[in-house]
Design a protein around this motif. Sequence first.
Motif, short mmCIF file in Angstrom:
data_model
loop_
_atom_site.label_atom_id
_atom_site.label_comp_id
_atom_site.label_asym_id
_atom_site.label_seq_id
_atom_site.Cartn_x
_atom_site.Cartn_y
_atom_site.Cartn_z
N GLY A 166 -9.73 38.19 34.40
CA GLY A 166 -10.37 37.73 33.52
C GLY A 166 -9.47 37.02 32.62
O GLY A 166 -8.36 36.91 32.78
N ASP A 167 -9.74 36.28 31.27
CA ASP A 167 -9.17 35.69 30.21
C ASP A 167 -8.62 36.69 29.36
O ASP A 167 -9.02 37.65 29.36
CB ASP A 167 -9.96 34.71 29.78
N PRO A 168 -7.46 36.23 28.60
CA PRO A 168 -6.95 37.32 27.57
C PRO A 168 -7.87 37.64 26.70
O PRO A 168 -8.14 38.82 26.28
CB PRO A 168 -5.87 36.55 26.84
N GLU A 169 -9.02 36.90 26.21
CA GLU A 169 -10.07 37.22 25.42
C GLU A 169 -11.04 38.29 25.95
O GLU A 169 -11.77 38.87 25.23
CB GLU A 169 -10.95 36.00 24.79
N ARG A 171 -10.13 40.75 27.53
CA ARG A 171 -9.08 42.02 27.99
C ARG A 171 -9.41 43.08 26.75
O ARG A 171 -9.67 44.34 27.08
CB ARG A 171 -7.46 41.60 27.40
N GLU A 172 -9.86 42.78 25.71
CA GLU A 172 -10.11 43.83 24.53
C GLU A 172 -11.29 44.43 24.80
O GLU A 172 -11.77 45.57 24.82
CB GLU A 172 -10.29 42.92 23.15
N ARG A 173 -12.42 43.60 25.43
CA ARG A 173 -13.64 44.18 25.73
C ARG A 173 -13.61 44.83 26.72
O ARG A 173 -14.13 46.18 26.99
CB ARG A 173 -14.61 42.98 26.12
N TYR A 174 -12.84 44.66 27.91
CA TYR A 174 -12.70 45.41 29.07
C TYR A 174 -11.67 46.75 29.01
O TYR A 174 -12.11 47.76 29.08
CB TYR A 174 -11.84 44.56 30.34
N THR A 175 -10.90 46.74 27.87
CA THR A 175 -9.94 47.71 27.33
C THR A 175 -11.00 48.87 26.81
O THR A 175 -10.90 49.71 27.06
CB THR A 175 -9.00 47.23 26.44
N ALA A 176 -11.89 48.35 26.10
CA ALA A 176 -12.90 49.28 25.46
C ALA A 176 -13.85 49.97 26.41
O ALA A 176 -13.97 51.33 26.46
CB ALA A 176 -13.85 48.39 24.61
N VAL A 177 -14.16 49.24 27.31
CA VAL A 177 -14.90 49.77 28.63
C VAL A 177 -14.12 50.82 29.36
O VAL A 177 -14.62 51.81 29.49
CB VAL A 177 -15.09 48.57 29.69
N ILE A 178 -13.03 50.73 29.41
CA ILE A 178 -12.15 51.49 30.27
C ILE A 178 -11.92 52.90 29.24
O ILE A 178 -12.19 53.96 29.78
CB ILE A 178 -10.73 50.98 30.39
N ARG A 179 -11.96 52.67 28.08
CA ARG A 179 -11.42 53.85 27.23
C ARG A 179 -12.96 54.49 26.99
O ARG A 179 -12.81 55.87 27.20
CB ARG A 179 -10.94 53.47 25.75
N GLU A 180 -13.81 53.96 26.88
CA GLU A 180 -15.17 54.45 26.75
C GLU A 180 -15.51 55.29 28.21
O GLU A 180 -15.87 56.50 28.07
CB GLU A 180 -16.25 53.68 27.10
N VAL A 225 -17.08 42.01 33.59
CA VAL A 225 -16.83 42.00 31.89
C VAL A 225 -16.19 40.46 31.65
O VAL A 225 -16.41 39.90 30.41
CB VAL A 225 -16.04 43.00 31.62
N ALA A 226 -15.61 39.86 32.72
CA ALA A 226 -15.01 38.70 32.58
C ALA A 226 -15.90 37.46 32.14
O ALA A 226 -16.76 37.46 32.66
CB ALA A 226 -14.20 38.48 33.49
N SER A 227 -14.98 36.61 31.36
CA SER A 227 -15.75 35.18 31.07
C SER A 227 -16.15 34.38 32.55
O SER A 227 -15.63 34.62 33.47
CB SER A 227 -14.71 34.09 30.45
N ALA A 228 -17.42 33.72 32.28
CA ALA A 228 -17.86 33.03 33.35
C ALA A 228 -16.69 32.17 33.95
O ALA A 228 -16.54 31.85 35.12
CB ALA A 228 -19.08 32.27 32.61
N ALA A 229 -16.18 31.37 32.94
CA ALA A 229 -14.93 30.40 33.37
C ALA A 229 -13.94 30.91 34.36
O ALA A 229 -13.62 30.57 35.57
CB ALA A 229 -14.19 29.81 32.30
#
Length: 418
Positions: A166-169, A171-180, A225-229
């Motif tokens: 994914g893109d750095p943007e 990362r935060e979303r994915y980090t939250a998914v991992i923590r959850e 979770v990653a961006s479409a691009a």
Amino acid sequence: MIQRPRGTRDLLPPDSRLWQGVEDAAREVFSAFGAEEIRTPVFEATELFVRSVGDTTDIVHKEMYTFPDRKGRSLTLRPENTAGVARAWIENRLHDRSHPLRLYYIGPMFRYERMQAGRYRQFAQIGLEILGADTPLADAEVLLALAEFLARLGFDDLVIHLNNLGDPEDRERYTAVIRETLSPQRSSLCADCQRRLDENPLRVLDCKVPRCQELAAAVPAIDDVASAASRDHVNAVEEQLRRLGVAHVRAPRLVRGLDYYLRTVFEVVSPRLGANTVLCGGGRYDRLISDLGGPVVPGVGFAIGEDRLVEVLPEAFRSRALASPRLYLVPLGTAAAARSLELARDWVRAGVPVELEVSGRSLKAALRRADKDGLAFVAILGDDELQAGVVSLRDLARGEQERVAVAGVPAWWQGRQA
Ligand code: AMP
């Protein structure tokens, strides 16, 4: 007796020939793809690695050889070389050259590793980077060069494991998914992963502890979770690999131990080394150079662990590399010895590798030695031969001997090597 430091090795002949063979192949293949060699310092400012590799990664956290120099500056023996290449790009204004630039490197890296099989504290990496291109085609070219290099060495059982980080943007979303997903199981994770869950949750997916791997399997794939691009990008890379017939699989939980990667990440594992022993790792790092204060320059590349590569080299390449035919020149007597270096010089100039008998062995002792060391071709220079301007050339494998004019030796040699 002073011994070498733990985790280091002495590379002795004939094994050093394997390393040379591998490095020659790397230079050949990578330069055929338009790459040129870059050599950066073995030590750099510590801050370079803290800022690029990432201060919460295992490498920076516990594996760096960091020391103050005599003026108190903090220096670090390089644990990897992409950061050094990025630093060199900025410092030498390589941006001003036409790009992309394809750069390869071969050299020692240093990590304070816990001792285990396949892990050294000084090890060598062979790497290739394409800097200045952000297209999926660039990623696919890097992977193609990698596959061609491995094929040149005779590997036919290696598979590239590929993922979208994914893109750095994202990362935060994915980090939250991992923590959850993992927080309820927190106490079942290893001590390192409990820390990683706070500091850098992505790293939990990289943990080699079986229990952590089991728990991480419940985390959704980054690609979801990653961006479409980023998804389009990695799918396009994969499409190219399919076209080329480069063996690869999607590895939805693959992350690498360095923070700078985004989008494409990949690893090559060898079935002969076990699943946790990675032969090569790489990926895309479009923000690395700008994060270090340089211009925005996309990059993609990989590093192969040369030590591990040599350990699993296919037999055919190994025996070819180990073979080192030489003409064993044995002068008998003082006059012949006096003439022998001239002959060695002339033959070497004409492309014949010569090993001169400099210890004064008798013919019998020299032949025993040739047999023991696999020197299959012997040139005997006695008084007779000296008078006649010839040498007696013996082919030990065929059990033949003939007298050949001194000037005819290169042609005789080439004939035997065909
Ligand atoms: P990395 O820079 O961590 O992506 O590693 C790239 C490759 O370098 C790995 O796949 C290994 O083959 C090799 N490597 C990394 N660390 C070591 C080590 N301590 N000893 C030997 N090889 C290593």
